[in-house]
Design a protein around this motif. Structure first.
Motif, mmCIF file in Angstrom:
data_model
loop_
_atom_site.group_PDB
_atom_site.id
_atom_site.type_symbol
_atom_site.label_atom_id
_atom_site.label_comp_id
_atom_site.label_asym_id
_atom_site.label_seq_id
_atom_site.Cartn_x
_atom_site.Cartn_y
_atom_site.Cartn_z
ATOM 1 N N HIS A 82 0.657 -1.183 0.012
ATOM 2 C CA HIS A 82 0.014 0.103 0.010
ATOM 3 C C HIS A 82 0.779 1.249 -0.005
ATOM 4 O O HIS A 82 0.452 2.460 -0.424
ATOM 5 C CB HIS A 82 -0.753 0.117 1.246
ATOM 6 N N ALA A 83 2.041 1.205 0.419
ATOM 7 C CA ALA A 83 2.885 2.385 0.084
ATOM 8 C C ALA A 83 3.186 2.968 -0.917
ATOM 9 O O ALA A 83 3.149 4.001 -1.349
ATOM 10 C CB ALA A 83 4.293 2.004 1.071
ATOM 11 N N SER A 84 3.382 1.969 -1.854
ATOM 12 C CA SER A 84 3.203 2.249 -3.155
ATOM 13 C C SER A 84 1.965 2.087 -4.248
ATOM 14 O O SER A 84 2.013 2.362 -5.243
ATOM 15 C CB SER A 84 4.178 1.493 -3.990
ATOM 16 N N LYS A 85 0.871 1.783 -3.265
ATOM 17 C CA LYS A 85 -0.383 1.561 -3.978
ATOM 18 C C LYS A 85 -0.371 0.614 -5.196
ATOM 19 O O LYS A 85 -0.906 0.729 -6.355
ATOM 20 C CB LYS A 85 -0.950 2.623 -4.295
ATOM 21 N N THR A 86 0.203 -0.542 -5.069
ATOM 22 C CA THR A 86 0.325 -1.720 -5.985
ATOM 23 C C THR A 86 0.081 -3.231 -5.359
ATOM 24 O O THR A 86 0.297 -3.354 -4.216
ATOM 25 C CB THR A 86 1.563 -1.785 -6.599
ATOM 26 N N THR A 90 -1.287 -12.705 -9.193
ATOM 27 C CA THR A 90 -0.905 -13.964 -9.843
ATOM 28 C C THR A 90 -2.060 -14.992 -10.132
ATOM 29 O O THR A 90 -2.805 -15.660 -9.407
ATOM 30 C CB THR A 90 0.064 -14.834 -8.677
ATOM 31 N N PRO A 91 -1.871 -15.072 -11.451
ATOM 32 C CA PRO A 91 -3.283 -16.304 -12.008
ATOM 33 C C PRO A 91 -2.423 -17.478 -12.012
ATOM 34 O O PRO A 91 -1.521 -17.870 -11.722
ATOM 35 C CB PRO A 91 -3.128 -15.569 -13.507
ATOM 36 N N GLU A 92 -3.449 -18.318 -12.299
ATOM 37 C CA GLU A 92 -3.179 -19.842 -12.318
ATOM 38 C C GLU A 92 -2.230 -20.144 -13.241
ATOM 39 O O GLU A 92 -1.331 -21.049 -13.295
ATOM 40 C CB GLU A 92 -4.533 -20.737 -12.322
ATOM 41 N N LEU A 93 -2.366 -19.641 -14.288
ATOM 42 C CA LEU A 93 -1.423 -19.674 -15.578
ATOM 43 C C LEU A 93 -0.874 -18.267 -16.084
ATOM 44 O O LEU A 93 -1.738 -17.303 -15.840
ATOM 45 C CB LEU A 93 -2.348 -20.358 -16.921
ATOM 46 N N GLY A 94 0.317 -18.267 -16.561
ATOM 47 C CA GLY A 94 0.956 -16.925 -16.789
ATOM 48 C C GLY A 94 1.659 -16.464 -15.517
ATOM 49 O O GLY A 94 1.693 -16.976 -14.763
ATOM 50 N N GLU A 95 2.341 -15.286 -16.011
ATOM 51 C CA GLU A 95 3.252 -14.695 -14.941
ATOM 52 C C GLU A 95 2.484 -13.729 -14.257
ATOM 53 O O GLU A 95 1.703 -13.001 -14.636
ATOM 54 C CB GLU A 95 4.336 -13.956 -15.686
ATOM 55 N N PRO A 96 2.888 -13.471 -13.029
ATOM 56 C CA PRO A 96 2.402 -12.290 -11.978
ATOM 57 C C PRO A 96 2.397 -10.978 -12.720
ATOM 58 O O PRO A 96 3.621 -10.628 -13.427
ATOM 59 C CB PRO A 96 2.975 -12.476 -10.704
ATOM 60 N N TRP A 97 1.718 -10.050 -12.384
ATOM 61 C CA TRP A 97 1.783 -8.631 -12.827
ATOM 62 C C TRP A 97 1.313 -7.731 -11.694
ATOM 63 O O TRP A 97 0.720 -8.235 -10.837
ATOM 64 C CB TRP A 97 0.976 -8.588 -13.920
ATOM 65 N N GLU A 98 1.894 -6.433 -11.874
ATOM 66 C CA GLU A 98 1.642 -5.346 -10.796
ATOM 67 C C GLU A 98 0.475 -4.514 -11.414
ATOM 68 O O GLU A 98 0.359 -4.312 -12.437
ATOM 69 C CB GLU A 98 2.774 -4.453 -10.574
ATOM 70 N N PHE A 99 -0.312 -4.602 -10.185
ATOM 71 C CA PHE A 99 -1.526 -3.817 -10.671
ATOM 72 C C PHE A 99 -1.797 -2.398 -9.619
ATOM 73 O O PHE A 99 -1.396 -2.505 -8.568
ATOM 74 C CB PHE A 99 -2.830 -4.553 -10.185
ATOM 75 N N GLU A 100 -1.772 -1.499 -10.483
ATOM 76 C CA GLU A 100 -1.634 -0.177 -9.609
ATOM 77 C C GLU A 100 -2.985 0.330 -9.418
ATOM 78 O O GLU A 100 -4.127 0.216 -10.231
ATOM 79 C CB GLU A 100 -1.115 0.834 -10.397
ATOM 80 N N TYR A 101 -3.410 0.800 -7.958
ATOM 81 C CA TYR A 101 -4.560 1.162 -7.548
ATOM 82 C C TYR A 101 -4.681 2.574 -6.700
ATOM 83 O O TYR A 101 -3.486 2.861 -6.607
ATOM 84 C CB TYR A 101 -5.245 0.107 -6.660
ATOM 85 N N ASP A 102 -5.696 2.941 -6.542
ATOM 86 C CA ASP A 102 -5.977 4.249 -5.560
ATOM 87 C C ASP A 102 -6.503 3.942 -4.357
ATOM 88 O O ASP A 102 -6.209 4.388 -3.584
ATOM 89 C CB ASP A 102 -6.907 5.070 -6.569
ATOM 90 N N VAL A 103 -7.435 2.895 -4.709
ATOM 91 C CA VAL A 103 -8.148 2.409 -3.442
ATOM 92 C C VAL A 103 -8.089 1.046 -3.099
ATOM 93 O O VAL A 103 -8.502 0.476 -4.319
ATOM 94 C CB VAL A 103 -9.628 3.011 -3.257
ATOM 95 N N VAL A 104 -7.775 0.433 -2.085
ATOM 96 C CA VAL A 104 -7.690 -0.899 -1.741
ATOM 97 C C VAL A 104 -8.831 -1.569 -0.951
ATOM 98 O O VAL A 104 -8.801 -0.786 0.304
ATOM 99 C CB VAL A 104 -6.363 -1.765 -1.337
ATOM 100 N N VAL A 105 -9.588 -2.329 -1.000
ATOM 101 C CA VAL A 105 -10.422 -2.894 -0.270
ATOM 102 C C VAL A 105 -10.221 -4.473 0.052
ATOM 103 O O VAL A 105 -10.121 -5.226 -0.808
ATOM 104 C CB VAL A 105 -11.956 -3.042 -0.819
ATOM 105 N N VAL A 106 -9.740 -4.813 1.269
ATOM 106 C CA VAL A 106 -9.247 -6.146 1.792
ATOM 107 C C VAL A 106 -10.384 -6.788 2.311
ATOM 108 O O VAL A 106 -10.716 -6.540 3.401
ATOM 109 C CB VAL A 106 -7.963 -6.152 2.623
ATOM 110 N N THR A 107 -10.856 -7.668 1.624
ATOM 111 C CA THR A 107 -12.102 -8.715 2.028
ATOM 112 C C THR A 107 -11.692 -10.212 1.926
ATOM 113 O O THR A 107 -12.643 -11.015 1.267
ATOM 114 C CB THR A 107 -13.286 -8.315 1.366
#
Length: 468
Positions: A82-86, A90-107
């Motif tokens: 959250h410090a960098s808001k990223t 990690t999908p089941e297939l393929g490589e992980p990637w970084e997702f940039e957000y403005d607001v995060v909701v942890v549920t």
């Protein structure tokens, strides 16, 4: 547009996204839900799924079908920075990637909490997912099939013995539902008798169902005992090695089906990989307005709700001052969370979460239930109707409500479906058994015999000299 990332698509996450679609204006924000599963599971229905009273697919709600304006990603969030808001997706297939957000909701919800008891990790099954409920149902029915072909004896009774660990609402409901289901199955298995079926519930405390009064809990124990089920209070499970149940009282017996419902914990895969503050029980510190933080300060643009969060219970009815992890709180927190996010986006103040528990209702098998609200307690058939009515209407979307009620109506006239599809857990076994395979390569041909000329060139062997 601000990007809102919802980590987890269970109760709280699904309802947050669902209500954001309703309250956000066009172009006001972009919402993304990330969850390893493409559906939300209505967990209060898991005992009825395990007992064959509800079709498994009707107890889940498709995210893509009902979240029409939300981007749904079927993958895991393996890191929240959250410090960098990223967030790392990690999908089941393929490589992980970084997702940039403005607001995060942890549920991210909760998972089964177990203890290092020998045999539990290898032999028990939990009751937190729809897949576990289906596996319990299929195991019970398949065990009846296996037992019917065996002579009376210890092996047959082992297959017909069910053990549930944990005397909370989930444990009592699945215990009672399975007892009801097993009793109804006997009609189709004339080789088996009621006395060969054994049901044991193990509870470490001195009572069951702390959400209801002591008098009501005693009625449940007596009611289940009359139906041939045994509840062991003040008893701990010491071993389940190879299906042999050993109790702290010294009692032991064999059981092929062991169901674990003795507690939950916040999803460690999410909590331990984020930089958000965590309290001593492993939940994300959350204020009453559902922002991450404590009474003194909050973390901007970070929210949490549901079983993964430690939300103060302002009604005074929580455990340790916090909301207990159940569906009632998760659903209501998700709805308020959506309102609060919209309010903050528009420069308004969020509201605090307050919910006073109006009562508890549980199903104890076909035609039996218990309802408690304050000092009012209703038992039996009327409480069973209250249980089905409440949870049937609480199921999200009219499409799912209709499927559930229609299934109950069909079962009323046709009875529960008793077909087990246990083989679906290994669907390729039959195909692999008879599948044609390429023949192994032919063995190398033997070396060619030596030419005749070469044989002639060899010196002739001397003939033995005859004795004179």
């Amino acid at each position: 547009m601000p990007k809102i990332l919802i980590v987890g698509g269970g109760y709280a996450g699904f309802y947050t996204a669902w209500k954001l679609e309703k309250w956000l204006r066009a172009g006001e924000a972009e919402v993304t839900v990330v969850d390893p599963l493409p559906y939300m599971t209505y967990q209060p229905f898991l005992p009825e799924v395990a007992a064959g009273s509800i079709e498994a697919r009707h107890a889940v709600t498709s995210q893509r079908r009902h979240l029409k304006k939300t981007s749904v990603i079927t993958a895991k969030v393996t890191k929240i920075d959250h410090a960098s808001k990223t967030a790392t997706i990690t999908p089941e297939l393929g490589e992980p990637w970084e997702f940039e957000y403005d607001v995060v909701v942890v549920t991210g919800g909760a998972v089964s909490r177990t203890f290092p008891i020998p045999g539990i990790a290898d032999n028990a099954i939990g009751l937190k997912t729809i897949e576990e409920a289906v596996a319990i149902r299929d195991r019970l029915v398949s065990n009846f099939d296996r037992a019917a072909s065996l002579p009376a004896g210890p092996e047959r009774e082992r297959l017909l013995t069910v053990t549930v660990v944990g005397g909370g609402f989930a444990g009592i409901e699945v215990f009672a539902e399975l007892r009801s289901f097993a009793s109804s199955l006997l009609e189709y298995y004339p080789q088996l008798t009621f006395d060969e079926t054994h049901f044991h519930l193990i509870e470490a405390m001195g009572r069951i169902m702390p959400e209801v009064s002591l008098e009501t809990s005693h009625w449940v124990i007596k009611h289940l005992a009359q139906r041939g089920a045994e509840i062991h209070l003040d008893t701990q499970l010491t071993s389940a090695q190879d299906g042999r149940i050993e109790l702290s009282t010294g009692e032991s017996f064999e059981s092929d089906l062991i169901v674990w419902t003795a507690g939950v914990m916040a999803n460690p895969a999410i909590v331990r990989t984020s930089d958000l503050p965590v309290e001593e029980r492993g939940r994300i510190k959350t204020r009453a307005d559902l922002r991450v933080g404590d009474d003194e300060e909050f973390i901007a643009d970070a929210w949490a709700a549901g079983d993964i969060s430690a939300v103060p219970d302002l009604s005074g009815g929580g455990v340790g001052g916090y909301c207990v992890p159940n569906a009632q709180h998760a659903v209501r927190q998700g709805k308020l969370l959506a309102k609060n996010i919209v309010a903050v986006l528009r420069g308004e103040e969020p509201k605090q979460y307050f919910h006073k528990n109006l009562g508890a209702v549980a199903g104890l098998g076909i035609g039996s239930g218990v309802f408690q609200s304050g000092k009012l307690a209703i038992k039996g058939l009327l409480a069973w109707f209250a249980h089905r009515g409440y949870h049937g209407l609480a199921m999200p979307s009219w499409e799912r409500k209709f499927r559930v009620f229609w299934g109950w109506w069909n079962n009323f006239w046709l009875g529960r479906d008793i077909v087990a599809l246990e083989a679906v857990q290994n669907p390729r076994a039959q195909f692999e058994l008879f599948a044609a395979r390429p023949k192994p390569p032919a063995a190398e041909a033997p070396a060619p015999a030596a030419p005749a000329a070469a044989k002639a060139a060899k010196p002739a062997e001397k003939e033995p000299v005859a004795a004179k």
